[in-house]
Design an enzyme around this catalytic site. Structure first.
Site, PDB file in Angstrom:
ATOM      1  N   ARG A 122      37.257  31.105  29.798  1.00 23.24           N
ATOM      2  CA  ARG A 122      38.526  31.263  29.069  1.00 23.24           C
ATOM      3  C   ARG A 122      39.123  29.886  28.766  1.00 23.24           C
ATOM      4  NH1 ARG A 122      39.801  36.737  30.525  1.00 23.24           N
ATOM      5  NH2 ARG A 122      41.180  37.041  28.794  1.00 23.24           N
ATOM      6  N   GLN A 127      38.690  30.076  22.845  1.00 21.28           N
ATOM      7  CA  GLN A 127      39.707  31.081  22.489  1.00 21.28           C
ATOM      8  C   GLN A 127      39.343  31.903  21.264  1.00 21.28           C
ATOM      9  OE1 GLN A 127      43.444  29.022  22.275  1.00 21.28           O
ATOM     10  NE2 GLN A 127      44.150  29.914  24.192  1.00 21.28           N
ATOM     11  N   ASP A 130      37.051  34.692  22.188  1.00 17.62           N
ATOM     12  CA  ASP A 130      37.413  35.408  23.410  1.00 17.62           C
ATOM     13  C   ASP A 130      37.696  36.890  23.116  1.00 17.62           C
ATOM     14  OD1 ASP A 130      38.520  36.383  25.724  1.00 17.62           O
ATOM     15  OD2 ASP A 130      39.985  34.780  25.968  1.00 17.62           O
ATOM     16  N   SER A 133      40.189  38.899  25.405  1.00 20.25           N
ATOM     17  CA  SER A 133      41.602  38.751  25.039  1.00 20.25           C
ATOM     18  C   SER A 133      41.936  39.509  23.761  1.00 20.25           C
ATOM     19  CB  SER A 133      41.963  37.271  24.825  1.00 20.25           C
ATOM     20  OG  SER A 133      41.956  36.601  26.040  1.00 20.25           O
ATOM     21  N   TYR A 227      42.361  33.447  36.854  1.00 21.01           N
ATOM     22  CA  TYR A 227      42.210  34.825  37.330  1.00 21.01           C
ATOM     23  C   TYR A 227      42.806  34.976  38.724  1.00 21.01           C
ATOM     24  CZ  TYR A 227      38.892  35.926  33.600  1.00 21.01           C
ATOM     25  OH  TYR A 227      38.321  36.162  32.397  1.00 21.01           O
TER      26      TYR A 227
HETATM   27  P1  NAD Z   1      42.597  40.582  33.798  1.00 21.57           P
HETATM   28  O1  NAD Z   1      42.396  41.666  32.795  1.00 21.57           O
HETATM   29  O2  NAD Z   1      41.436  40.070  34.545  1.00 21.57           O
HETATM   30  O3  NAD Z   1      43.675  41.103  34.875  1.00 21.57           O
HETATM   31  C1  NAD Z   1      44.937  41.588  34.441  1.00 21.57           C
HETATM   32  C2  NAD Z   1      46.021  41.091  35.350  1.00 21.57           C
HETATM   33  O4  NAD Z   1      45.945  41.755  36.610  1.00 21.57           O
HETATM   34  C3  NAD Z   1      45.980  39.601  35.664  1.00 21.57           C
HETATM   35  O5  NAD Z   1      47.171  38.998  35.180  1.00 21.57           O
HETATM   36  C4  NAD Z   1      45.890  39.545  37.188  1.00 21.57           C
HETATM   37  O6  NAD Z   1      46.619  38.472  37.736  1.00 21.57           O
HETATM   38  C5  NAD Z   1      46.517  40.882  37.549  1.00 21.57           C
HETATM   39  N1  NAD Z   1      46.298  41.349  38.925  1.00 21.57           N
HETATM   40  C6  NAD Z   1      45.200  41.251  39.719  1.00 21.57           C
HETATM   41  N2  NAD Z   1      45.438  41.798  40.929  1.00 21.57           N
HETATM   42  C7  NAD Z   1      46.709  42.284  40.887  1.00 21.57           C
HETATM   43  C8  NAD Z   1      47.537  42.969  41.813  1.00 21.57           C
HETATM   44  N3  NAD Z   1      47.133  43.242  43.057  1.00 21.57           N
HETATM   45  N4  NAD Z   1      48.784  43.303  41.417  1.00 21.57           N
HETATM   46  C9  NAD Z   1      49.235  43.018  40.186  1.00 21.57           C
HETATM   47  N5  NAD Z   1      48.503  42.387  39.265  1.00 21.57           N
HETATM   48  C10 NAD Z   1      47.264  42.014  39.617  1.00 21.57           C
HETATM   49  O7  NAD Z   1      43.400  39.383  33.170  1.00 21.57           O
HETATM   50  P2  NAD Z   1      43.297  38.799  31.686  1.00 21.57           P
HETATM   51  O8  NAD Z   1      44.284  39.466  30.837  1.00 21.57           O
HETATM   52  O9  NAD Z   1      41.877  38.805  31.273  1.00 21.57           O
HETATM   53  O10 NAD Z   1      43.801  37.317  31.927  1.00 21.57           O
HETATM   54  C11 NAD Z   1      43.235  36.557  32.994  1.00 21.57           C
HETATM   55  C12 NAD Z   1      43.736  35.134  32.957  1.00 21.57           C
HETATM   56  O11 NAD Z   1      43.115  34.430  31.910  1.00 21.57           O
HETATM   57  C13 NAD Z   1      45.224  34.968  32.765  1.00 21.57           C
HETATM   58  O12 NAD Z   1      45.657  33.894  33.557  1.00 21.57           O
HETATM   59  C14 NAD Z   1      45.356  34.605  31.342  1.00 21.57           C
HETATM   60  O13 NAD Z   1      46.530  33.900  31.046  1.00 21.57           O
HETATM   61  C15 NAD Z   1      44.125  33.761  31.193  1.00 21.57           C
HETATM   62  N6  NAD Z   1      43.687  33.626  29.818  1.00 21.57           N
HETATM   63  C16 NAD Z   1      43.481  32.365  29.346  1.00 21.57           C
HETATM   64  C17 NAD Z   1      43.077  32.193  28.039  1.00 21.57           C
HETATM   65  C18 NAD Z   1      42.847  30.821  27.489  1.00 21.57           C
HETATM   66  O14 NAD Z   1      43.436  29.876  27.918  1.00 21.57           O
HETATM   67  N7  NAD Z   1      41.976  30.689  26.548  1.00 21.57           N
HETATM   68  C19 NAD Z   1      42.862  33.291  27.242  1.00 21.57           C
HETATM   69  C20 NAD Z   1      43.069  34.556  27.760  1.00 21.57           C
HETATM   70  C21 NAD Z   1      43.469  34.718  29.075  1.00 21.57           C
END
Ligand code: NAD
Length: 374
Positions: A122, A127, A130, A133, A227
């Site tokens: 990520r 991006q 991705d 996302s 994550y």
């Molecule tokens: P994901 O689908 O893996 O998980 C969804 C959410 O569930 C996450 O925010 C995680 O912290 C949360 N979670 C896990 N255990 C939990 C619990 N016990 N209680 C409550 N919430 C809980 O997440 P995602 O949407 O794929 O995003 C993962 C990370 O990647 C994030 O930090 C996001 O900002 C980051 N991201 C970065 C980029 C980038 O920079 N290019 C792009 C997309 C996402």
């Protein structure tokens, strides 16, 4: 170089790996695009649209699978189609590799290069490719629209001469890409939103969208590469207790909590569901991987005897297939464009490349990704 996009085999899948815009872009890059006839039937694109964009239309799925240099699709392939691929072919799709060891072995055996879009790092550079996302964003939106269409109430507060209607109360559990979009959509529709995530930075993002952040002291909640890490059983217990009251008072609970490479944590138990009011809804976006909510059934809708409906759809982004296809297709074409060797018009696999190292699972007849080699 020939890229083939077969129709999805899951009867519930409405998305396609390529749309006409992506097709045109690939054609402009000098790539031959072949799509299976009917590819865009569910996402609003006719064969004719693809043809005008430069694609060849195939009614010979097996022959096209065997002939293509790159195969693109949304979901993992049926096992029997892997053996049909040309030696050295590149297969790009979601693959669910943590749960699909035999599929991975089949790719290695067929000497195909399997690229798993879930595993793409990520990073800022990635991006544009991705797909996790791009799809999660739409899933978050679609889950709120689904809730709105199923609720017996409206979302915003309304002050009328006949009395005041209170705003609906939403609780969003997990504030990643899907959760943030669910918060933004519910807020736009006028709901009162509370949200929780184990990552403190996510709570701040929720607040910036106008949600109330639920703060629970769980001690250390480290994250790795953005994550969340798996919580300890003690932390999960504290969380479940601390959020029970918010769940019970909510009209809609949307859960999106996932831990990369692991089963989603169960965060709402039956006793909490039992405390929710008649007519309230729980939408579990983690249902496909096992779910965040006890009693949720993947792909189904269950109503408890207390009148709480648990929705366990497995493809919320598929409710908006045209946009989901548009952005997925854009992720795929961006990936091909990024790695395309302009001169030879090939997609060279350099396992030293930071992005490919992250998402190539099999190559050269072997499993090459370090998470799956042992
Ligand atoms: P994901 O689908 O893996 O998980 C969804 C959410 O569930 C996450 O925010 C995680 O912290 C949360 N979670 C896990 N255990 C939990 C619990 N016990 N209680 C409550 N919430 C809980 O997440 P995602 O949407 O794929 O995003 C993962 C990370 O990647 C994030 O930090 C996001 O900002 C980051 N991201 C970065 C980029 C980038 O920079 N290019 C792009 C997309 C996402």
């Amino acid at each position: 170089m020939k890229i083939f996009a077969p129709k999805e085999t899951d009867p519930d899948e409405t998305r396609a790996a390529l749309d006409p815009v992506g097709t045109k872009k690939l054609s402009t890059l000098g790539v031959t695009v072949i799509i299976e006839s009917g590819l865009g039937d569910s996402s609003g694109h006719r064969d004719e649209d693809y043809r005008e964009a430069g694609a060849e239309i195939s009614s010979e799925r097996n022959a096209s699978l065997a002939d293509a240099d790159i195969i693109v699709r949304v979901r993992k392939p049926p096992a029997d189609e892997i053996a049909k691929l040309k030696k050295g072919a590149i297969h790009i799709s979601f693959l669910d590799p943590f749960n699909e060891s035999s599929l991975i072995e089949a790719f290695a055996k067929a000497d195909a290069t399997a690229i798993s879009l879930e595993m793409l790092p990520r990073t800022t550079l990635a991006q544009k490719m991705d797909a996790l996302s791009s799809q999660a964003n739409l899933a978050g939106y679609a889950s709120v629209i689904l809730a709105a269409s199923r609720m017996k109430t409206i979302l915003p507060m309304m002050m009328t001469p006949a009395g005041t209607i209170s705003p609906a109360k939403f609780f969003i559990l997990g504030i990643g890409v899907a959760g943030l979009q669910a918060i933004a959509t519910a807020k736009r529709l006028g709901a009162r939103v509370t949200a929780f995530d184990v990552r403190p930075e996510a709570l701040e993002q929720a607040e910036s969208l106008g949600a109330k952040a639920l703060r629970i002291d769980l001690g250390e909640t480290k994250s790795e590469g953005g994550y969340a890490k798996e919580m300890t059983p003690e932390q999960i217990k504290i969380q479940i207790e601390a959020q029970a009251k918010v769940c019970a008072q909510s009209d809609v609970v949307i859960t999106t909590a996932k831990v990369f490479g692991r089963k989603p944590p169960v965060l709402i138990k039956k006793d909490v569901v039992a405390q929710m009011q008649n007519g309230s809804l729980i939408i579990d976006l983690a249902a496909e991987g096992g779910g965040n909510v006890e009693g949720v059934v993947a792909g189904e809708e269950v109503t408890t005897d207390k009148g709480v409906t648990l929705i366990g759809l497995t493809n919320y982004e598929g409710l908006v297939p045209q946009n989901a296809t548009q952005v997925y297709s854009s992720n795929i074409t961006n990936m091909v464009e990024h790695f395309l060797d302009e001169e030879s018009k090939t997609f060279p696999i350099d396992l030293e490349d930071e992005l490919l190292k992250g998402c190539v699972i099999t190559h050269g007849g072997k499993i090459v990704h370090d998470r799956f080699t042992s």
